[in-house]
Design a protein around this motif. Structure first.
Motif, short mmCIF file in Angstrom:
data_model
loop_
_atom_site.label_atom_id
_atom_site.label_comp_id
_atom_site.label_asym_id
_atom_site.label_seq_id
_atom_site.Cartn_x
_atom_site.Cartn_y
_atom_site.Cartn_z
N UNK A 91 0.84 -1.20 0.00
CA UNK A 91 0.00 0.00 0.00
C UNK A 91 0.87 1.25 0.00
N UNK A 92 1.94 1.23 0.80
CA UNK A 92 2.86 2.38 0.82
C UNK A 92 3.48 2.60 -0.55
N UNK A 93 3.89 1.52 -1.20
CA UNK A 93 4.50 1.62 -2.54
C UNK A 93 3.48 2.15 -3.55
N UNK A 94 2.25 1.66 -3.47
CA UNK A 94 1.20 2.11 -4.38
C UNK A 94 0.93 3.60 -4.20
N UNK A 95 0.82 4.04 -2.96
CA UNK A 95 0.55 5.45 -2.70
C UNK A 95 1.72 6.34 -3.14
N UNK A 96 2.93 5.87 -2.95
CA UNK A 96 4.10 6.64 -3.39
C UNK A 96 4.10 6.78 -4.91
N UNK A 97 3.78 5.70 -5.61
CA UNK A 97 3.74 5.75 -7.07
C UNK A 97 2.60 6.65 -7.55
N UNK A 98 1.46 6.59 -6.88
CA UNK A 98 0.33 7.44 -7.24
C UNK A 98 0.70 8.91 -7.09
N UNK A 99 1.41 9.26 -6.00
CA UNK A 99 1.84 10.65 -5.80
C UNK A 99 2.76 11.09 -6.93
N UNK A 100 3.69 10.22 -7.32
CA UNK A 100 4.61 10.56 -8.42
C UNK A 100 3.85 10.83 -9.72
N UNK A 101 2.78 10.07 -9.93
CA UNK A 101 2.01 10.19 -11.17
C UNK A 101 0.92 11.26 -11.08
N UNK A 102 0.75 11.83 -9.90
CA UNK A 102 -0.26 12.87 -9.72
C UNK A 102 -1.67 12.32 -9.59
N UNK A 103 -1.79 11.06 -9.19
CA UNK A 103 -3.11 10.43 -9.03
C UNK A 103 -3.57 10.67 -7.59
N UNK A 104 -4.79 11.14 -7.43
CA UNK A 104 -5.31 11.45 -6.10
C UNK A 104 -5.68 10.17 -5.34
N UNK A 105 -5.74 10.28 -4.03
CA UNK A 105 -6.12 9.14 -3.19
C UNK A 105 -7.51 8.62 -3.54
N UNK A 106 -8.52 9.49 -3.72
CA UNK A 106 -9.83 8.98 -4.10
C UNK A 106 -9.79 8.19 -5.42
N UNK A 107 -8.95 8.63 -6.36
CA UNK A 107 -8.83 7.90 -7.62
C UNK A 107 -8.17 6.54 -7.42
N UNK A 108 -7.20 6.47 -6.51
CA UNK A 108 -6.56 5.19 -6.21
C UNK A 108 -7.58 4.25 -5.57
N UNK A 109 -8.36 4.76 -4.63
CA UNK A 109 -9.38 3.94 -3.97
C UNK A 109 -10.40 3.43 -5.01
N UNK A 110 -10.82 4.29 -5.90
CA UNK A 110 -11.77 3.89 -6.94
C UNK A 110 -11.15 2.80 -7.81
N UNK A 111 -9.92 2.97 -8.17
CA UNK A 111 -9.23 1.97 -8.99
C UNK A 111 -9.18 0.61 -8.29
N UNK A 112 -8.89 0.62 -7.02
CA UNK A 112 -8.85 -0.64 -6.23
C UNK A 112 -10.24 -1.26 -6.15
N UNK A 113 -11.24 -0.43 -5.90
CA UNK A 113 -12.60 -0.95 -5.79
C UNK A 113 -13.10 -1.58 -7.08
N UNK A 114 -12.71 -1.02 -8.21
CA UNK A 114 -13.17 -1.58 -9.49
C UNK A 114 -12.46 -2.90 -9.79
N UNK A 115 -11.33 -3.12 -9.17
CA UNK A 115 -10.58 -4.38 -9.37
C UNK A 115 -11.04 -5.46 -8.43
N UNK A 116 -11.69 -5.07 -7.32
CA UNK A 116 -12.05 -6.04 -6.28
C UNK A 116 -13.33 -6.71 -6.58
#
Length: 116
Positions: A91-116
């Protein structure tokens, strides 16, 4: 459990302690329910400030690995284990990569939810 710190390291002492506890939980050295040394005792043994130990314990509590109770100290949570440690690292690695790419936390959560 034997903890060691490297005063010359660029990694903070609190982080060094937290890494050692995470590794011990991941490899089973610290089983769920195991009590960690009291902060004052560990600080004295390592010749460091008690607040440094408390900072490490608080970080591990926030990560979901430790329970801290007034007068009872810190212990490994009953639901903590190797899987919990590994998922937290991912999760830490995912969030760090999302920050580098400029992806917001809500967008990361949405992405995870659509995969689950």
């Amino acid at each position: 459990m034997l903890f060691r710190v490297d005063q010359a390291s660029t990694v903070s002492i609190a982080e060094q302690l937290a890494v050692q506890v995470r590794a011990a939980v991941a490899d089973g050295t610290l089983a769920p329910g195991t009590r960690l040394p009291p902060a004052r005792e560990l600080a004295s043994a390592l010749d460091i400030n008690m607040h440094t130990v408390l900072r490490a314990y608080a970080q591990l509590r926030d990560d979901g690995l430790l329970e801290m109770r007034q007068g009872r100290g810190a212990s490994v949570r009953a639901d903590a284990g190797a899987g919990t440690v590994r998922l937290a690292e991912l999760a830490d690695a995912l969030l760090a990569e999302a920050r580098k790419l400029g992806v917001s936390l809500p967008d990361v959560v949405t992405l995870i939810q659509t995969r689950g």
